[in-house]
Design a protein around this motif. Structure first.
Motif, mmCIF file in Angstrom:
data_model
loop_
_atom_site.group_PDB
_atom_site.id
_atom_site.type_symbol
_atom_site.label_atom_id
_atom_site.label_comp_id
_atom_site.label_asym_id
_atom_site.label_seq_id
_atom_site.Cartn_x
_atom_site.Cartn_y
_atom_site.Cartn_z
ATOM 1 N N LEU A 113 -1.264 2.874 -15.370
ATOM 2 C CA LEU A 113 -0.126 1.897 -14.181
ATOM 3 C C LEU A 113 -0.787 0.644 -14.500
ATOM 4 N N ARG A 119 9.365 4.570 -13.700
ATOM 5 C CA ARG A 119 8.590 5.295 -14.608
ATOM 6 C C ARG A 119 8.052 6.310 -14.105
ATOM 7 N N LEU A 120 7.341 6.179 -12.359
ATOM 8 C CA LEU A 120 7.555 7.930 -11.477
ATOM 9 C C LEU A 120 8.127 9.141 -12.085
ATOM 10 N N TYR A 147 -1.454 9.096 -9.564
ATOM 11 C CA TYR A 147 0.091 8.802 -9.045
ATOM 12 C C TYR A 147 1.194 10.173 -8.676
ATOM 13 N N ARG A 148 1.584 11.085 -8.569
ATOM 14 C CA ARG A 148 2.773 12.424 -8.813
ATOM 15 C C ARG A 148 4.243 11.713 -8.090
ATOM 16 N N ILE A 149 5.207 11.402 -8.580
ATOM 17 C CA ILE A 149 6.276 11.422 -7.490
ATOM 18 C C ILE A 149 7.667 12.464 -6.949
ATOM 19 N N ALA A 157 1.463 13.439 -12.764
ATOM 20 C CA ALA A 157 0.566 12.730 -12.139
ATOM 21 C C ALA A 157 0.318 11.511 -13.555
ATOM 22 N N ILE A 201 5.080 9.850 -2.438
ATOM 23 C CA ILE A 201 4.454 9.480 -3.530
ATOM 24 C C ILE A 201 2.812 10.761 -3.235
ATOM 25 N N ILE A 251 2.927 1.067 -4.609
ATOM 26 C CA ILE A 251 3.343 2.420 -3.916
ATOM 27 C C ILE A 251 3.143 2.920 -2.612
#
Ligand code: BTX
Length: 325
Positions: free
Chosen positions: A24, A10-11, A57-59, A18, A49, A39
């Motif tokens: 989520l 998903r990320l 959250y951002r990968i 983000a 992350i 995470i």
């Protein structure tokens, strides 16, 4: 596929944007704390992350593993690699692939591993497969072609390997007939094509590819240290194993399809353009004899044409080639 995997997917699919924890949590039907725990789990596995304030959250990066999720995210193929059998360590991916093929696994199934304890080359030779440093892979194909056409798949695969290395790195590999990929005269890839066939024809082709990527000289067994090389040793830079697999599967799909539908013609031109063998004086060691001469070309069936000093032209189906220049 676990929740942690789904979360990673998903990320990654958010393309650097983000995604909020609440979003989520709603989507996965679990609490925000549970999302946070997943995470943390991803971070422990080597994912980076970032927690962006008020945004989520951002990968930033994924570990360079060969796990199916990592490979399949961003894979551009329709058939090859849609099913991936991944195992952390095994004797040889060829053995697993043969078993899967017998059990009826679909065309395009890929077997990937981080480490092989009994990797093999042609004629029961050993293939050195350092853990986590290369790509040790078998591809199962079920083409509707006669068994005589099997050897050319090695040549087609060689072209795909060269294209993938060219795409992902700045290197320009060469092909030594029939199955070695060379960088500055040293072997960086080996290809092993095996066959399951019966009276009805080819049941499965098992194409094994061993690609040396991030090894240093000391990572190789002493016996092969002087003849082997890796992409990193030649370019000075680490290369992404994931990108190489994705690119290689892509070119395998394109070129095997081209070969099945249109024959070897166009691929032969590509193959010859990458070859170090053609036009060169060589020694061909076969099981029963050794011949020396000029390698004049390959036929549409992939047979090497070798002209000896007496002017005779020999068709070589299988041999080890040394340049005698
Ligand atoms: P080949 O018979 O052309 O080459 C094998 C020879 O190459 C060995 O005898 C040795 O001299 C040299 N060699 C061994 N390991 C390496 C290495 N890592 N790099 C460079 N040279 C080496 C080539 O056979 C076919 C190899 C296929 C390997 C893949 S890996 C995934 C799949 N599973 C498996 O067991 N084999 C295939």
């Amino acid at each position: 596929i676990t929740v942690t995997h789904k979360l990673a997917k998903r990320l990654i699919e958010a393309n650097g944007e983000a995604v909020s924890g609440q979003h989520l949590a709603d989507e996965f039907g679990i609490s925000r704390t549970a999302i946070w725990k997943h995470i943390k789990e991803l971070e422990e596995k080597g994912y980076t992350i970032e927690s962006v304030k008020k945004k989520g959250y951002r990968i930033v990066s994924v570990p360079d593993t060969l796990e199916p999720l990592a490979i399949q995210t961003g894979l551009k193929t329709k058939r090859i690699g849609q099913k991936i059998d991944y195992i952390e360590s095994c004797p040889s991916t060829q053995i697993i692939a043969h078993q899967l093929a017998q059990e009826g696994t679909p065309d395009g199934t890929v077997v990937l591993t981080e480490a092989q304890t009994a990797g093999r080359g042609r004629m029961a030779r050993k293939w050195d497969s350092a853990a986590g440093k290369g790509v040790w892979m078998s591809i199962i194909l079920r083409p509707d072609v006669v068994p005589q056409k099997a050897p050319q798949f090695t040549l087609v695969t060689a072209v795909a390997v060269v294209r993938a290395i060219e795409e992902v790195t700045k290197l320009q590999p060469k092909i030594k007939w029939p199955n070695d990929i060379l960088l500055n005269g040293k072997k960086c890839t080996g290809i092993l094509t095996e066959l399951q066939s019966d009276a009805d024809g080819i049941q499965a082709l098992i194409i094994g590819i061993g690609l040396n990527i991030n090894q240093e000289k000391e990572d190789f067994d002493p016996e092969v240290r002087d003849i082997a090389t890796s992409l990193k040793m030649e370019s000075g830079e680490m290369a992404s194993r994931q990108k190489l697999v994705q690119s290689l599967l892509y070119y395998m799909e394109i070129y095997t399809q081209m070969y099945i539908e249109e024959g070897f013609g166009m691929l032969k031109i590509l193959w010859e353009s990458y070859s170090t063998t053609i036009g060169q004086p060589v020694r061909a060691r076969m099981t029963n004899q050794t011949l020396e001469g000029i390698a004049e070309g390959i036929t549409d069936d992939g047979v090497l044409q070798l002209r000896t000093a007496d002017g005779k032209l020999h068709g070589i189906y299988s041999a080890d080639i040394e340049m005698t220049d």
